[in-house]
Design a protein around this motif. Structure first.
Motif, PDB file in Angstrom:
ATOM      1  N   GLU A  92      38.391  27.958  37.215  1.00 39.22           N
ATOM      2  CA  GLU A  92      39.178  27.440  38.192  1.00 39.22           C
ATOM      3  C   GLU A  92      40.132  28.168  38.317  1.00 39.22           C
ATOM      4  N   LYS A  93      40.294  29.277  37.984  1.00 38.27           N
ATOM      5  CA  LYS A  93      41.485  30.168  38.108  1.00 38.27           C
ATOM      6  C   LYS A  93      40.900  31.525  38.865  1.00 38.27           C
ATOM      7  N   ALA A  94      41.675  32.586  39.043  1.00 42.32           N
ATOM      8  CA  ALA A  94      41.187  33.878  39.467  1.00 42.32           C
ATOM      9  C   ALA A  94      42.002  35.162  39.220  1.00 42.32           C
ATOM     10  N   LEU A  96      43.699  38.420  40.668  1.00 42.26           N
ATOM     11  CA  LEU A  96      44.224  38.803  41.612  1.00 42.26           C
ATOM     12  C   LEU A  96      44.597  40.205  41.526  1.00 42.26           C
ATOM     13  N   ALA A  97      44.444  41.200  42.225  1.00 45.68           N
ATOM     14  CA  ALA A  97      44.645  42.593  42.030  1.00 45.68           C
ATOM     15  C   ALA A  97      45.642  42.888  43.426  1.00 45.68           C
ATOM     16  N   GLU A  98      46.885  43.431  43.036  1.00 49.75           N
ATOM     17  CA  GLU A  98      47.758  44.113  44.142  1.00 49.75           C
ATOM     18  C   GLU A  98      47.415  45.481  44.246  1.00 49.75           C
ATOM     19  N   GLU A  99      47.667  45.943  45.551  1.00 44.44           N
ATOM     20  CA  GLU A  99      46.986  47.157  45.770  1.00 44.44           C
ATOM     21  C   GLU A  99      48.032  48.479  44.848  1.00 44.44           C
ATOM     22  N   GLY A 100      49.171  48.058  44.680  1.00 41.40           N
ATOM     23  CA  GLY A 100      49.920  49.145  43.611  1.00 41.40           C
ATOM     24  C   GLY A 100      49.574  48.743  42.343  1.00 41.40           C
ATOM     25  N   GLY A 101      48.600  47.946  41.705  1.00 44.49           N
ATOM     26  CA  GLY A 101      48.132  48.105  40.482  1.00 44.49           C
ATOM     27  C   GLY A 101      48.362  46.843  39.602  1.00 44.49           C
ATOM     28  N   ARG A 102      49.285  45.940  40.141  1.00 41.77           N
ATOM     29  CA  ARG A 102      49.753  44.710  39.203  1.00 41.77           C
ATOM     30  C   ARG A 102      48.481  43.734  39.344  1.00 41.77           C
ATOM     31  N   ILE A 103      47.834  43.281  38.216  1.00 44.45           N
ATOM     32  CA  ILE A 103      46.921  42.372  38.104  1.00 44.45           C
ATOM     33  C   ILE A 103      47.572  40.821  37.576  1.00 44.45           C
ATOM     34  N   ARG A 104      47.162  39.791  38.389  1.00 44.11           N
ATOM     35  CA  ARG A 104      47.734  38.548  38.191  1.00 44.11           C
ATOM     36  C   ARG A 104      46.635  37.624  37.993  1.00 44.11           C
ATOM     37  N   VAL A 105      46.920  36.337  37.333  1.00 43.79           N
ATOM     38  CA  VAL A 105      45.945  35.124  37.074  1.00 43.79           C
ATOM     39  C   VAL A 105      46.633  34.095  37.977  1.00 43.79           C
ATOM     40  N   VAL A 106      46.163  33.632  38.979  1.00 39.89           N
ATOM     41  CA  VAL A 106      46.476  32.635  39.810  1.00 39.89           C
ATOM     42  C   VAL A 106      45.605  31.529  39.747  1.00 39.89           C
ATOM     43  N   SER A 107      46.108  30.287  39.951  1.00 39.76           N
ATOM     44  CA  SER A 107      45.482  28.947  40.105  1.00 39.76           C
ATOM     45  C   SER A 107      46.042  28.057  40.879  1.00 39.76           C
ATOM     46  N   VAL A 108      45.626  26.822  41.136  1.00 38.28           N
ATOM     47  CA  VAL A 108      45.915  25.836  42.158  1.00 38.28           C
ATOM     48  C   VAL A 108      47.044  24.970  41.562  1.00 38.28           C
ATOM     49  N   GLY A 300      41.076  40.282  50.398  1.00 41.56           N
ATOM     50  CA  GLY A 300      40.138  39.894  48.957  1.00 41.56           C
ATOM     51  C   GLY A 300      39.749  38.502  48.987  1.00 41.56           C
ATOM     52  N   LEU A 301      38.474  38.542  48.366  1.00 38.62           N
ATOM     53  CA  LEU A 301      37.871  37.076  48.639  1.00 38.62           C
ATOM     54  C   LEU A 301      36.945  36.844  47.460  1.00 38.62           C
ATOM     55  N   THR A 302      36.852  35.566  46.814  1.00 36.66           N
ATOM     56  CA  THR A 302      36.002  35.227  45.948  1.00 36.66           C
ATOM     57  C   THR A 302      35.726  33.813  45.865  1.00 36.66           C
ATOM     58  N   ALA A 303      34.820  33.303  45.103  1.00 35.19           N
ATOM     59  CA  ALA A 303      34.331  31.941  44.932  1.00 35.19           C
ATOM     60  C   ALA A 303      34.923  31.283  43.441  1.00 35.19           C
ATOM     61  N   LEU A 304      35.400  30.187  43.726  1.00 37.36           N
ATOM     62  CA  LEU A 304      35.766  29.479  42.805  1.00 37.36           C
ATOM     63  C   LEU A 304      34.966  28.330  42.041  1.00 37.36           C
ATOM     64  N   THR A 305      35.294  27.491  41.116  1.00 40.06           N
ATOM     65  CA  THR A 305      34.285  26.564  40.730  1.00 40.06           C
ATOM     66  C   THR A 305      34.127  25.501  41.983  1.00 40.06           C
ATOM     67  N   GLU A 306      33.174  24.826  41.972  1.00 37.41           N
ATOM     68  CA  GLU A 306      32.883  23.851  43.127  1.00 37.41           C
ATOM     69  C   GLU A 306      32.907  24.566  44.249  1.00 37.41           C
ATOM     70  N   GLY A 307      32.830  25.823  44.279  1.00 38.21           N
ATOM     71  CA  GLY A 307      32.425  26.220  45.798  1.00 38.21           C
ATOM     72  C   GLY A 307      33.636  26.490  46.540  1.00 38.21           C
ATOM     73  N   LEU A 308      34.914  26.327  46.162  1.00 36.63           N
ATOM     74  CA  LEU A 308      36.154  26.727  46.802  1.00 36.63           C
ATOM     75  C   LEU A 308      36.184  28.306  46.950  1.00 36.63           C
ATOM     76  N   ARG A 327      50.022  36.612  50.226  1.00 34.31           N
ATOM     77  CA  ARG A 327      49.629  35.283  49.813  1.00 34.31           C
ATOM     78  C   ARG A 327      48.172  35.037  49.344  1.00 34.31           C
ATOM     79  N   ALA A 328      48.017  34.165  48.128  1.00 32.54           N
ATOM     80  CA  ALA A 328      46.653  33.982  47.855  1.00 32.54           C
ATOM     81  C   ALA A 328      46.504  32.557  48.387  1.00 32.54           C
ATOM     82  N   VAL A 329      45.362  32.383  48.834  1.00 29.40           N
ATOM     83  CA  VAL A 329      45.294  31.110  49.719  1.00 29.40           C
ATOM     84  C   VAL A 329      43.982  30.376  49.512  1.00 29.40           C
ATOM     85  N   ILE A 330      43.937  29.118  49.240  1.00 28.71           N
ATOM     86  CA  ILE A 330      42.552  28.570  49.024  1.00 28.71           C
ATOM     87  C   ILE A 330      42.073  28.188  50.597  1.00 28.71           C
TER      88      ILE A 330
END
Length: 342
Positions: A92-94, A96-108, A300-308, A327-330
């Motif tokens: 249910e999370k993802a 997210l990689a920013e171009e400059g090197g930072r990696i984050r975890v994002v969720s709704v 950037g593009l990916t699939a989450l659970t339930e096809g989101l 931004r990161a957007v559903i």
């Protein structure tokens, strides 16, 4: 505004009584009672006087002013990012990689969390993928392209990244684990590392396909691999051995997201994501568009659970950023036909 009014209304019926005098010239005088100028009777001994209603109310609570990174769109789950070039689902999370090197975890349902950072060393991050055993080992793999050799970095939370592979220089690429095997597309080639188990270096890659174009995305479902690439004839979505769809009028492409019955492709210049119905890896009909000209450059593009579907924007890199970019957007459901052609 919430007002608290506690009042007790007590009605005491007081009966009047008459007084008579023996003198005939004395007038009849009724006794004073409530409403006739007399004060209301006191409570009987041992009882408290009734409460009086409050004369003032609580002040209104003003809503908080939105901050500079508060986006009014409820589909936006992360704001004020650097260009969000790659995302990868982890349930249910993802990531997210920013171009400059930072990696984050994002969720709704939570604020973004910092996971770690890699040093692009003059290049840029192109892709991110969780370990096949991410739930246990919490390891993330990052593809760095650009200045110098292409690098695959392994990153643990709170630890320094470690280089597990170096490949020929490339301007773009894709990264994923296919059937638990580290798989990367760079320099027009699709490679995998069958001997890599997550420990030590990834060496002796196998070449699965060549002449794929400038690969920008790599996604997989049920063991099948899909790629997005820029070519001299436009943008393509393909498998290692055949083209699934082409967009001849497009020159830029982002990542992809594969589900058992569909393949979605990010088109940054067109500011939309196109979704193809698929069967057996082949397209079934025309693509349908999502979020066209709504969020800018979806990359950037990916699939989450339930096809989101979750997308990352790169409006700070060649677009027209708004105050909350990037931004990161559903993404919404499909709607409207695309302009793509076979």
């Amino acid at each position: 505004m919430r007002s608290v009014a506690l009042g007790l209304v007590v009605a005491l019926a007081v009966s009047g009584c008459a007084r008579f005098d023996d003198r005939l010239d004395s007038p009849f005088t009724p006794a004073q009672g409530p409403g006739m100028g007399a004060p209301p009777p006191s409570a009987p001994p041992g009882q408290r006087e009734p409460d009086q209603p409050p004369t003032t109310s609580e002040p209104a609570v003003e809503p908080a002013e939105p901050g500079p990174c508060d986006d009014p769109d409820p589909a936006v789950i992360a704001t004020c990012l650097e260009p969000a070039v790659a995302v990868a689902g982890i349930g249910e999370k993802a990531l997210l990689a920013e171009e400059g090197g930072r990696i984050r975890v994002v969720s709704v349902d939570a604020d973004p969390e910092d996971f770690g950072r890699v040093d692009p060393r003059g290049g840029r991050v192109a892709a991110v993928a969780p370990s096949p055993d991410f739930a246990e080992d919490r390891l993330v793999y990052v593809l760095v392209v650009g200045d110098g050799p292409t690098r695959i970095e392994r990153l643990a939370r709170g630890d320094a990244p470690r280089t597990v592979a170096e490949l020929a220089p490339a301007a773009s690429g894709g990264l994923a684990f296919v059937d638990d095997l580290l798989t990367v597309a760079v320099g027009g080639e699709l490679l995998r590392f069958p001997d890599f188990t997550g420990v030590g270096r990834a060496e002796r890659p196998e070449i699965l396909a060549r002449d794929l174009g400038e690969v920008r995305g790599l996604c997989t479902v049920d063991g099948e691999v899909f790629l997005t690439a820029s070519t001299g004839r436009g943008v393509v979505a393909r498998t290692p051995d055949r083209v699934v769809w082409t967009w001849p009028e497009q020159r830029a492409v982002g990542g992809c997201a594969a589900l058992p019955d569909s393949l979605s492709v990010a088109l940054p210049d067109a500011e939309r994501v196109d979704t193809l119905a698929t069967s057996g890896g082949a397209a079934q009909g025309q693509p349908e568009s999502r979020a066209e000209e709504r969020y800018g450059r979806l990359t950037g593009l990916t699939a989450l659970t339930e096809g989101l579907l979750l997308a990352g924007t790169t409006n700070k890199d060649g677009g027209e950023p708004v105050a909350t970019d990037d931004r990161a957007v559903i993404l919404p459901d499909t709607g409207g036909g695309g302009e793509a052609r076979v």
